[in-house]
Design an enzyme around this catalytic site. Structure first.
Site, PDB file in Angstrom:
ATOM      1  N   TYR A   1      84.834  18.417   9.224  1.00  0.00           N
ATOM      2  CA  TYR A   1      83.452  18.918   9.324  1.00  0.00           C
ATOM      3  C   TYR A   1      82.534  18.162   8.347  1.00  0.00           C
ATOM      4  CZ  TYR A   1      80.122  22.433  10.981  1.00  0.00           C
ATOM      5  OH  TYR A   1      79.059  23.064  11.578  1.00  0.00           O
TER       6      TYR A   1
ATOM      7  N   LYS B   1      75.483  23.125   6.118  1.00  0.00           N
ATOM      8  CA  LYS B   1      75.526  24.565   6.423  1.00  0.00           C
ATOM      9  C   LYS B   1      75.410  25.402   5.143  1.00  0.00           C
ATOM     10  CE  LYS B   1      75.771  24.411  10.914  1.00  0.00           C
ATOM     11  NZ  LYS B   1      74.521  24.586  11.671  1.00  0.00           N
TER      12      LYS B   1
END
Ligand code: NAD
Length: 264
Positions: A157, A164
């Site tokens: 990720y 995020k």
């Protein structure tokens, strides 16, 4: 009961029928809201095909949150065509990181690519709200979409984890800044769902398999699961909730050691 009849919802992030934002549009429309979509020009033809499927879509305008000007244009167009109309619900379902963010070891990702990912995936929430602010109704609700890699390591990720984390921080900051004016800002942390954005993440199918095997509900979530919680956050039923990150992930985020280790 949801109190969304005749309300105005602006939704950013529809790129295809698989987009989480598209399921959100469908549920907001079923609840009686009028929809205004901001679409990225590269997905224009797909969005044009979709717009005829929901009569609740009352307007759609191009949007690029990478810069002030191209974000302001959306709200200028909206205000020009619908003078005085106030926005009750703003959905920010936007994420992007350049390919090289995933192809290179994290140590060697270039500054420019990190900045692009942070600008579009995190800082754009502030940019959208800055230009939305004059058009927000009293008691408006903004919802953004995040992922649990913000607080825990998820292989591949990469830079999106930082984005995020920043997005969730923006959610809290903006909730505190806008709360005194009656506006709410919350994030939904979705479990993995197969979409265009997700297809760029290496090993995504293996993450889906892992979550299905190990989440307390023993399944993955889908677009409608996230849309349902969005509807609740958009509605007065959640009037006392702001600055929060709500997990819609079949419970996966509460686990640490998977039950499956006991199966051998
Ligand atoms: P998607 O590809 O359907 O949606 C991503 C959207 O971001 C697209 O509509 C795209 O046009 C938009 N976008 C990208 N750059 C933009 C820009 N510069 N200006 C305006 N719009 C831009 O994928 P999705 O999975 O539905 O993603 C929606 C949100 O949900 C993203 O924030 C994503 O990170 C988040 N999310 C997705 C998952 C998942 O597994 N799919 C899990 C958790 C969170």
């Amino acid at each position: 009961m949801l109190g969304l009849q005749g309300k105005t919802a602006v939704v950013f992030g529809v790129a295809s029928e698989d987009s989480i934002a598209w399921a959100i549009c469908q549920q907001l429309a079923e609840a009686g809201a009028d929809l205004f979509l901001g679409y990225q020009k590269r997905f224009m033809s797909r969005v044009f095909q979709l717009k005829d499927k929901l009569s609740a879509i009352k307007g759609f305008y191009p949007l690029d949150v990478a810069q002030d000007d191209t974000t302001r244009e959306f709200f200028d167009e909206f205000a020009k065509e619908h003078p005085g109309r106030k926005i009750d619900v703003l959905v920010h379902a936007i994420g992007f990181a350049p390919r090289s963010c995933f192809d290179r070891p994290i140590l060697f990702v270039e500054d420019a690519d990190i900045n692009t990912a942070m600008t579009i995936s995190a800082n754009s929430l502030q940019r959208c709200l800055k230009f939305a602010m004059p058009h927000l109704s009293e008691g408006s609700s903004t919802i953004t979409l995040t992922y649990a890699a913000s607080t825990r390591f998820v292989p591949s990720y990469g830079i999106m984890s930082m984005a995020k984390a920043a997005l969730e921080c923006w959610t809290r900051e903006l909730a505190c800044h806008l709360g005194p004016h009656g506006h709410r800002v919350n994030s939904i942390s979705s479990g993995p769902i197969r979409t265009i954005a997700a297809s760029g993440i290496p090993g995504f199918d293996r993450i889906l398999d892992h979550v299905e095997a190990n989440a307390p509900l023993r399944r993955n979530v889908n677009q409608n699961d996230v849309a349902g919680t969005t509807l609740w956050l958009a509605s007065p039923l959640s009037a006392g909730v702001t600055g929060q990150c709500i997990h819609v992930d079949a419970g996966y985020s509460i686990t640490m050691v998977p039950q499956s280790i006991m199966d051998v």
